[in-house]
Design a protein around this motif. Structure first.
Motif, PDB file in Angstrom:
ATOM      1  N   PRO A   1       0.834  -1.213   0.000  1.00 21.73           N
ATOM      2  CA  PRO A   1       0.000   0.000   0.000  1.00 21.73           C
ATOM      3  C   PRO A   1       0.868   1.261   0.000  1.00 21.73           C
ATOM      4  N   PHE A   2       0.459   2.228  -0.808  1.00 23.81           N
ATOM      5  CA  PHE A   2       1.100   3.539  -0.834  1.00 23.81           C
ATOM      6  C   PHE A   2       0.063   4.606  -0.512  1.00 23.81           C
TER       7      PHE A   2
ATOM      8  N   GLU B   1      -6.078   2.199   2.639  1.00 27.20           N
ATOM      9  CA  GLU B   1      -6.585   3.562   2.504  1.00 27.20           C
ATOM     10  C   GLU B   1      -6.622   4.054   1.065  1.00 27.20           C
ATOM     11  N   SER B   2      -5.746   3.523   0.217  1.00 25.25           N
ATOM     12  CA  SER B   2      -5.619   4.065  -1.133  1.00 25.25           C
ATOM     13  C   SER B   2      -5.254   2.957  -2.114  1.00 25.25           C
ATOM     14  N   ALA B   3      -5.761   3.077  -3.343  1.00 27.90           N
ATOM     15  CA  ALA B   3      -5.411   2.145  -4.421  1.00 27.90           C
ATOM     16  C   ALA B   3      -4.221   2.646  -5.239  1.00 27.90           C
ATOM     17  N   GLU B   4      -3.473   3.573  -4.676  1.00 29.51           N
ATOM     18  CA  GLU B   4      -2.343   4.195  -5.374  1.00 29.51           C
ATOM     19  C   GLU B   4      -1.305   3.162  -5.807  1.00 29.51           C
ATOM     20  N   VAL B   5      -0.830   3.279  -7.055  1.00 28.97           N
ATOM     21  CA  VAL B   5       0.282   2.476  -7.565  1.00 28.97           C
ATOM     22  C   VAL B   5       1.371   3.426  -8.039  1.00 28.97           C
ATOM     23  N   ARG B   6       2.552   2.869  -8.293  1.00 27.32           N
ATOM     24  CA  ARG B   6       3.674   3.681  -8.740  1.00 27.32           C
ATOM     25  C   ARG B   6       3.949   3.450 -10.213  1.00 27.32           C
TER      26      ARG B   6
ATOM     27  N   PRO C   1      -8.822   2.640 -14.730  1.00 27.88           N
ATOM     28  CA  PRO C   1      -9.781   3.674 -15.149  1.00 27.88           C
ATOM     29  C   PRO C   1     -11.052   3.657 -14.305  1.00 27.88           C
ATOM     30  N   ASP C   2     -11.674   4.807 -14.184  1.00 25.89           N
ATOM     31  CA  ASP C   2     -12.820   4.950 -13.284  1.00 25.89           C
ATOM     32  C   ASP C   2     -13.948   3.976 -13.590  1.00 25.89           C
TER      33      ASP C   2
ATOM     34  N   LYS D   1      -5.521  -3.623  -5.462  1.00 29.71           N
ATOM     35  CA  LYS D   1      -5.642  -2.456  -4.588  1.00 29.71           C
ATOM     36  C   LYS D   1      -7.028  -1.814  -4.688  1.00 29.71           C
ATOM     37  N   VAL D   2      -7.619  -1.814  -5.875  1.00 28.86           N
ATOM     38  CA  VAL D   2      -8.986  -1.299  -6.011  1.00 28.86           C
ATOM     39  C   VAL D   2      -9.940  -2.129  -5.152  1.00 28.86           C
ATOM     40  N   GLY D   3      -9.816  -3.447  -5.244  1.00 25.50           N
ATOM     41  CA  GLY D   3     -10.678  -4.313  -4.444  1.00 25.50           C
ATOM     42  C   GLY D   3     -10.480  -4.114  -2.955  1.00 25.50           C
ATOM     43  N   LEU D   4      -9.228  -3.968  -2.536  1.00 29.52           N
ATOM     44  CA  LEU D   4      -8.936  -3.789  -1.112  1.00 29.52           C
ATOM     45  C   LEU D   4      -9.402  -2.429  -0.591  1.00 29.52           C
TER      46      LEU D   4
END
Length: 295
Positions: A16-17, A268-273, A280-281, A258-261
């Motif tokens: 997670p980021f 807290e966030s689905a952020e990736v690097r 996409p939304d 991450k979206v699912g989590l």
């Protein structure tokens, strides 16, 4: 850790980021959440954990946080992939120092035309000095070639090399590994939709990215598959996984997991690097709805 404990469903953790940094609190929450849902082990710093986007200190933070969060409840198998022996050795030594149970190692990537003999020497050299057992990691889409079955068979005789995760998606390759290795060599299916077929053929289970998102589904599939209830396990697997797996193939396992989590309130966030990009939304909404349906 006994080799027999690497069995069932192991989860290759997302990292997670939040605002560009490793979110240790979300990682701790995730590990605890997975263990409570009967996952058999965790694998930080693998492909789904975006290991290639982590700096040295971040790698250490993720590994140490994971070990502390498990508190000895399940094995920790840390990804230590690298292209040079010194980097891999340093990662293994750190993993051992904080209490990991084993490490997961790909063959070197980027090098052009590596030979089976060269790959064998790479693994053996590292295994000779490793304080932890090595699990080989076959992921040809990322390394450029598969670890040859004859190489796996030779390495399986080394006391320090205890198993292999196969993420090739080539089930014939996996069957060949089952044929050329002994029963005490742990074989784990890394292609989520081959979990039940792998167990039916004789595998020890899997390391499966979508177990981040729906650990309850994987726990049920595991229980049915190892109980010999293959038809029921296959039905559950095929009802639950293909749609989510399809999104993973389109947008990447880390991003989709991450979206699912995030939807389930675990991180807290689905952020990736970069070079990964956010889902996409419109797909985010579909993944969230699908995840909700499965649990």
């Amino acid at each position: 850790m006994s080799v027999s404990s690497l069995r069932g469903v192991l989860c290759p953790l997302v990292t997670p980021f939040e605002d560009g940094t490793v979110d240790e609190e979300s990682l701790t929450t995730l590990v605890d959440w997975l263990v409570e849902r009967d996952i058999d082990g965790v694998v930080p710093c693998g492909t789904t954990g975006e290991f290639a986007s982590l700096g040295r200190d971040e790698f250490r933070t993720v590994v140490e946080t994971t070990v502390e969060a498990t508190d000895g409840r399940v094995p920790v198998v840390t990804g230590v992939a690298g292209t040079d022996i010194q980097t891999v050795t340093d990662r293994i030594e750190f993993a051992a120092s904080v209490g990991c149970d084993a490490v997961l190692l790909t063959q070197p990537y980027f090098h052009t035309a590596p030979t089976p003999e060269g790959n064998r020497q790479f693994f053996e050299t590292i295994a000779e000095s490793s304080p932890l057992p090595l699990v080989l990691y076959n992921i040809p889409a990322c390394t450029g070639q598969a670890i040859a079955p004859e190489t796996v068979a030779a390495l399986a005789d080394h006391d320090g090399i205890v198993g292999l995760k196969d993420s090739s998606g080539d089930f014939d390759y996996f069957l060949e590994l089952l044929r050329v290795t002994d029963d005490d060599f742990t074989l784990l299916e890394g292609y989520d939709q081959h979990y039940v077929s792998g167990v039916h053929a004789g595998s020890d289970g899997g390391i499966n990215a979508l177990s981040n998102v729906v650990p309850e589904v994987f726990a049920s599939i595991r229980d049915e598959a190892f109980a010999g209830e293959t038809e029921a396990a296959l039905e559950r697997e095929q009802a639950a996984l293909p749609d989510l797996f399809g999104y993973c193939m389109d947008y990447g396992f880390a991003a989709v997991a991450k979206v699912g989590l995030e939807h389930r309130g675990v991180i807290e966030s689905a952020e990736v690097r970069p070079p990964l990009t956010p889902v996409p939304d419109d797909a985010v909404d579909d993944i969230a709805e699908l995840t909700e349906h499965l649990v």
